[in-house]
Motif scaffolding. Structure first.
Motif, mmCIF file in Angstrom:
data_model
loop_
_atom_site.group_PDB
_atom_site.id
_atom_site.type_symbol
_atom_site.label_atom_id
_atom_site.label_comp_id
_atom_site.label_asym_id
_atom_site.label_seq_id
_atom_site.Cartn_x
_atom_site.Cartn_y
_atom_site.Cartn_z
ATOM 1 N N VAL A 103 106.086 -33.591 17.544
ATOM 2 C CA VAL A 103 106.571 -32.224 17.696
ATOM 3 C C VAL A 103 107.189 -32.028 19.075
ATOM 4 O O VAL A 103 106.998 -32.832 19.991
ATOM 5 N N VAL A 104 107.946 -30.936 19.203
ATOM 6 C CA VAL A 104 108.565 -30.575 20.475
ATOM 7 C C VAL A 104 107.970 -29.238 20.910
ATOM 8 O O VAL A 104 108.068 -28.240 20.195
ATOM 9 N N LEU A 105 107.332 -29.237 22.077
ATOM 10 C CA LEU A 105 106.691 -28.030 22.587
ATOM 11 C C LEU A 105 107.655 -27.247 23.477
ATOM 12 O O LEU A 105 108.446 -27.822 24.219
ATOM 13 N N ALA A 106 107.551 -25.928 23.403
ATOM 14 C CA ALA A 106 108.353 -25.069 24.271
ATOM 15 C C ALA A 106 107.862 -25.201 25.712
ATOM 16 O O ALA A 106 106.699 -25.532 25.964
ATOM 17 N N PRO A 107 108.730 -24.942 26.701
ATOM 18 C CA PRO A 107 108.322 -25.050 28.113
ATOM 19 C C PRO A 107 107.131 -24.154 28.460
ATOM 20 O O PRO A 107 106.349 -24.487 29.361
#
Length: 299
Positions: free
Chosen positions: A68-72
């Motif tokens: 997954v790609v996490l938000a900053p």
């Protein structure tokens, strides 16, 4: 409020990106980040997550998949989601976003991944109260794949009186890589459905908010094909011809239903045509295998 992060992994390239995001992102840091590498044991994500949360020190355990790609600002948003939750809330689920192409219709594989956006209780990004995990006993390690093990745990957590809420944080789940036969290999999940039925009862699909499965339709198609071959072997041409027509018609309908919402390129049409013939017997075989393997499992 304090939390730990547990990441089961099989060494996907995105893992380093994920760890960098956790290290540099805004918000309170976790007590620890526990990465459990499953490449050697091959026990599956359920066992890897159990290993992780049992070592964790946080009151909350945030499970995140390694693709997954996490938000900053994910850490800040997670903290906001968990802060002040009443004691009867056992888990907080993120909102999952699956990016799809803007310039064409999504492929069958892309639509499959897009289903994660509306799925209940998936551990792509799911934070559990550690107490709830302990009371429920964690993930059932008889689930060998990343399939159904998260929903089954959520049912047990709720059976213990906890509620599961949806948080405001958003996590991106890219489309999974797919090969020509990915949809056929995915039919292994039918064996896990057999275990799910044993553990959660006959109405398990409605309990997890799922749609009715296609297994009954696949069973009819497979039976027609097998009987057509048997009729041909014993010389009953009329019966074999009728059954072959049923198999062809049902397979063609299944293929068209999968082709229609897609990009309809030559490659996609070929893939849907071939796999639509292979999926029904594969689904039936894996379900039978699962029923036999888990026949002694009781709720």
């Amino acid at each position: 409020m304090n939390y730990s992060v547990v990441i089961p992994t099989v060494g996907r390239p995105n893992l380093d990106v994920l760890l960098d995001a956790l290290a540099a992102g805004e918000g309170p840091d976790p007590c620890e980040i526990i990465v459990v590498d499953d490449r050697e044991t091959r026990l599956g994500p359920a066992a890897a997550r159990n290993t992780g949360w049992r070592e964790a020190r946080g009151d909350w355990v945030a499970f995140v998949d390694d693709d997954v790609v996490l938000a900053p600002d994910w850490k800040a948003r997670l903290a906001a989601d968990l802060e002040g939750l009443p004691a009867d809330v056992g888990a907080s689920q993120a909102r999952i976003v699956v990016p799809l192409p803007d310039d064409r219709r999504p492929t069958d594989a892309e639509r499959g991944t897009a289903g994660l956006a509306t799925a209940h209780w998936i551990t792509a990004d799911m934070a559990y109260r550690r107490e709830a995990l302990a009371r429920a006993g964690g993930f059932d390690e008889r689930f060998p794949r990343a399939y159904r093990e998260d929903a089954e745990l959520a049912l047990r957590v709720q059976d213990h009186g906890y509620r599961i809420v949806r948080g405001a944080r958003t996590t991106t789940h890219p489309v999974k890589p797919a090969t020509f036969l990915t949809s056929v290999r995915d039919q292994r999940g039918n064996a896990d459905d057999a275990l799910m039925r044993r553990l959660a009862g006959a109405r398990w699909r409605s309990r997890i908010g799922g749609r009715p499965g296609r297994l009954p339709a696949h069973a009819v198609t497979t039976a027609a094909g097998v009987l057509a071959v048997l009729c041909g072997a014993v010389g009953w041409r009329r019966g074999g011809g009728a059954l072959a027509a049923v198999w062809i018609g049902r397979t063609a309908w299944f293929a068209l239903a999968r082709i229609a919402p897609g990009p309809r390129t030559a490659a996609e049409v070929a893939r849907m045509t071939v796999t639509s013939a292979l999926i029904p017997p594969a689904a039936c075989w894996h379900r039978l295998r699962g029923e036999l393997r888990h026949r002694r499992v009781r709720r």
